[in-house]
Design an enzyme around this catalytic site. Structure first.
Site, PDB file in Angstrom:
ATOM      1  N   ARG A  68       0.537  -1.225   0.254  1.00  0.00           N
ATOM      2  CA  ARG A  68      -0.078   0.109  -0.029  1.00  0.00           C
ATOM      3  C   ARG A  68       0.921   1.490  -0.490  1.00  0.00           C
ATOM      4  NH1 ARG A  68      -3.995  -0.615   4.021  1.00  0.00           N
ATOM      5  NH2 ARG A  68      -5.208  -1.572   2.246  1.00  0.00           N
ATOM      6  N   TYR A  69       1.728   1.318   1.057  1.00  0.00           N
ATOM      7  CA  TYR A  69       2.647   2.694   1.206  1.00  0.00           C
ATOM      8  C   TYR A  69       4.179   2.332   0.459  1.00  0.00           C
ATOM      9  CZ  TYR A  69       0.344   2.891   5.499  1.00  0.00           C
ATOM     10  OH  TYR A  69      -1.003   3.087   5.942  1.00  0.00           O
ATOM     11  N   ARG A  73       7.842  -0.285   1.413  1.00  0.00           N
ATOM     12  CA  ARG A  73       7.197  -0.695   2.545  1.00  0.00           C
ATOM     13  C   ARG A  73       5.947  -1.993   2.095  1.00  0.00           C
ATOM     14  NH1 ARG A  73       5.658   3.902   4.732  1.00  0.00           N
ATOM     15  NH2 ARG A  73       3.909   3.913   6.597  1.00  0.00           N
ATOM     16  N   CYS A  82      -3.185 -17.767  14.795  1.00  0.00           N
ATOM     17  CA  CYS A  82      -2.740 -16.980  15.660  1.00  0.00           C
ATOM     18  C   CYS A  82      -3.006 -17.838  16.898  1.00  0.00           C
ATOM     19  CB  CYS A  82      -3.613 -15.885  16.526  1.00  0.00           C
ATOM     20  SG  CYS A  82      -3.490 -14.882  15.092  1.00  0.00           S
ATOM     21  N   CYS A 131      -8.710 -12.461  18.589  1.00  0.00           N
ATOM     22  CA  CYS A 131      -8.774 -11.475  19.410  1.00  0.00           C
ATOM     23  C   CYS A 131     -10.236 -11.395  18.775  1.00  0.00           C
ATOM     24  CB  CYS A 131      -8.071 -10.205  19.268  1.00  0.00           C
ATOM     25  SG  CYS A 131      -6.257 -10.532  19.497  1.00  0.00           S
ATOM     26  N   CYS A 144     -10.378  -9.039  15.878  1.00  0.00           N
ATOM     27  CA  CYS A 144      -9.210  -9.000  14.599  1.00  0.00           C
ATOM     28  C   CYS A 144      -9.981  -8.406  13.095  1.00  0.00           C
ATOM     29  CB  CYS A 144      -9.491 -10.334  14.155  1.00  0.00           C
ATOM     30  SG  CYS A 144      -8.148 -10.859  13.041  1.00  0.00           S
ATOM     31  N   ARG A 201      -8.623  -9.025  10.522  1.00  0.00           N
ATOM     32  CA  ARG A 201      -8.102  -9.746   9.707  1.00  0.00           C
ATOM     33  C   ARG A 201      -9.051 -11.040   9.600  1.00  0.00           C
ATOM     34  NH1 ARG A 201      -2.476  -8.835   9.289  1.00  0.00           N
ATOM     35  NH2 ARG A 201      -3.147  -6.298   8.499  1.00  0.00           N
ATOM     36  N   ASP A 259     -11.076  -0.555  13.930  1.00  0.00           N
ATOM     37  CA  ASP A 259     -11.446  -0.861  12.586  1.00  0.00           C
ATOM     38  C   ASP A 259     -12.774  -0.937  12.657  1.00  0.00           C
ATOM     39  OD1 ASP A 259      -9.003   0.026  11.495  1.00  0.00           O
ATOM     40  OD2 ASP A 259      -8.255  -2.503  11.765  1.00  0.00           O
ATOM     41  N   ASP A 273      -6.795   3.588  10.442  1.00  0.00           N
ATOM     42  CA  ASP A 273      -6.511   3.170   8.963  1.00  0.00           C
ATOM     43  C   ASP A 273      -8.061   3.797   8.755  1.00  0.00           C
ATOM     44  OD1 ASP A 273      -5.017   1.015   7.707  1.00  0.00           O
ATOM     45  OD2 ASP A 273      -4.979   0.151   9.219  1.00  0.00           O
ATOM     46  N   LYS A 318      -2.032   4.130   7.418  1.00  0.00           N
ATOM     47  CA  LYS A 318      -3.221   4.696   8.554  1.00  0.00           C
ATOM     48  C   LYS A 318      -3.238   6.146   8.780  1.00  0.00           C
ATOM     49  CE  LYS A 318      -0.534   0.706  10.801  1.00  0.00           C
ATOM     50  NZ  LYS A 318       0.098   0.062   8.860  1.00  0.00           N
TER      51      LYS A 318
HETATM   52  C1  LIG Z   1       0.546  -0.788   9.134  1.00  0.00           C
HETATM   53  C2  LIG Z   1       0.818  -1.185   7.881  1.00  0.00           C
HETATM   54  C3  LIG Z   1       2.411  -0.939   7.438  1.00  0.00           C
HETATM   55  C4  LIG Z   1       2.978  -0.216   8.451  1.00  0.00           C
HETATM   56  O1  LIG Z   1       3.028   0.761   8.892  1.00  0.00           O
HETATM   57  P1  LIG Z   1       4.034   1.926   9.464  1.00  0.00           P
HETATM   58  O2  LIG Z   1       3.487   3.268  10.082  1.00  0.00           O
HETATM   59  O3  LIG Z   1       5.154   1.842   8.895  1.00  0.00           O
HETATM   60  O4  LIG Z   1       4.361   1.560  10.894  1.00  0.00           O
HETATM   61  C5  LIG Z   1       2.694  -1.434   5.773  1.00  0.00           C
HETATM   62  N1  LIG Z   1       1.897  -1.566   5.122  1.00  0.00           N
HETATM   63  C6  LIG Z   1       0.704  -1.691   6.127  1.00  0.00           C
HETATM   64  C7  LIG Z   1      -0.765  -1.979   4.809  1.00  0.00           C
HETATM   65  C8  LIG Z   1       0.085  -2.093   6.506  1.00  0.00           C
HETATM   66  O5  LIG Z   1      -1.287  -1.808   7.235  1.00  0.00           O
END
Ligand SMILES: *Cc1c(COP(=O)(O)O)cnc(C)c1O
Length: 345
Positions: free
Chosen positions: A75-76, A79, A88, A92, A95, A97, A256, A293, A300
């Site tokens: 998404r980002y 990363r 798990c 929870c 959850c 997911r 969420d 989120d 986030k």
């Molecule tokens: C939370 C998340 C991350 C990591 O986010 P950070 O703000 O760097 O901790 C990366 N990818 C996805 C899809 C996430 O939901």
């Protein structure tokens, strides 16, 4: 343990939704005489789980739409989230997911490991891999090491993290052998998940200590939950206790909009009011970033109480944690961040 009528009805539903699973360690933290026990509320299903509120979703963070490869959420820009198991140690009830986790839901997690590794190798912009699931620390040391070494062999991947609640649910899993294996893959960070100070038992503190002694920086991701931790005193105690366990509170999540979670959710306003009662009153390291989120897949979004009271031509009017007013002269020209951005429209 005697279930309440709401819990008894809730446990009957778990066959088709999110499985009921609680480790003996976590179960023993439940006050069986208290129907409002904050440990119990996190893991014992309740009837309310079967009512879906209008804004709730099966995939509230829009992860399925951001998977270039099954099991890999990108998404980002720099990363990815890598889902390595659907199991798990305990489940929870809130959850995010739950659609794929625990093996009883409507969907299956179909992670394609080879395709995921290939995607990581081909995408040089990815410098951060976050392993999650399910809980990666449920995998055997051997399996986990195969995954870690494979990702560590990719030159552009700098930062590796594991998200896990195993140190809390199953502290005996954090063996010296596991720690010795993990420390070969530094820089490796671990984000744990605790919501209430009662979870930080001596066994959990020792497990976290073993990870910290292996040189693994530890963060905590808590979820704000009605009837569990929506109280400034409880949250402050949790965050201070985490520091004593060598864990830095990282995020506090607005819950969420997962289906059947209305009874566990607070308003955002309540979350902001709680943060306002924490920031300034205790150690800055103990104060996590409150985030939501973005429903449907926004990622986030940080939420903060408003400390900017006004902005004039040449000054910012600010308040401190006690509400006292301070002014700070503004340079001109104005910084670019105030010149653009959709929020200004
Ligand atoms: C939370 C998340 C991350 C990591 O986010 P950070 O703000 O760097 O901790 C990366 N990818 C996805 C899809 C996430 O939901």
């Amino acid at each position: 343990m005697t279930l309440t009528p709401e819990e008894r009805a809730g446990t009957l539903l778990t066959g088709s939704k999110l499985a009921l699973g609680i480790t003996p360690h976590f179960f023993n933290l439940i006050d069986i005489n208290d129907p409002h026990c904050p440990i119990r509320r996190q893991v014992v299903p309740r009837l309310e789980e079967s009512s879906y509120a209008p804004d709730e979703m099966a995939d509230p963070c829009g992860e399925d739409g951001n998977m270039p490869v099954p099991g890999l959420v990108h998404r980002y820009p720099d990363r990815v989230l890598f889902l390595v198991t659907d199991r798990c140690a305990s489940y929870c009830r809130y959850c995010t997911r739950s659609r794929v986790v625990s093996g009883v839901g409507e969907q299956e997690l179909e992670t394609d490991f080879e395709e995921a590794f290939r995607y990581l190798e081909q995408h040089e912009e990815i410098r951060d891999v976050l392993f999650s699931g399910g809980d990666p620390l449920l995998l055997s040391d051997t399996k986990l090491e195969q995954i870690l070494s494979r990702v560590r062999a990719i030159p552009h991947i700098q930062f590796v993290r594991i998200g896990s609640r195993v140190p809390i649910f199953l502290p005996q899993r954090i063996t010296p052998e596991l720690c010795a294996m993990l420390k070969k893959y530094h820089p490796l960070w671990i984000s744990v998940h605790t919501n209430h100070p009662k979870e930080l038992t001596t066994e959990v503190r020792d497990a976290l200590g073993r990870l910290a002694d292996a040189g693994i920086p530890l963060g905590n991701q808590a979820v704000l939950l009605k009837g569990v931790n929506n109280d400034a005193k409880v949250l402050t105690e949790l965050f201070q206790k985490l520091l004593m366990c060598r864990v830095r509170p990282y995020y506090l999540y607005q819950c969420d909009l997962i289906r059947g979670s209305a009874h566990l959710r607070t308003s955002i306003q309540e979350g902001l009011d709680l943060m306002n009662q924490i920031r300034g009153y205790t150690t800055g390291y103990a104060v996590p970033q409150y985030v939501v989120d973005g429903p449907g897949g926004g990622g986030k979004i940080p939420l903060n109480p408003n400390y900017i009271v006004a902005k004039t031509e040449d000054r910012f009017v600010l308040r401190n944690y006690k509400g006292d007013i301070y002014e700070y002269p503004e340079q001109s020209p104005e910084p670019a961040i105030l010149q653009h951005g959709r929020w200004k429209d």
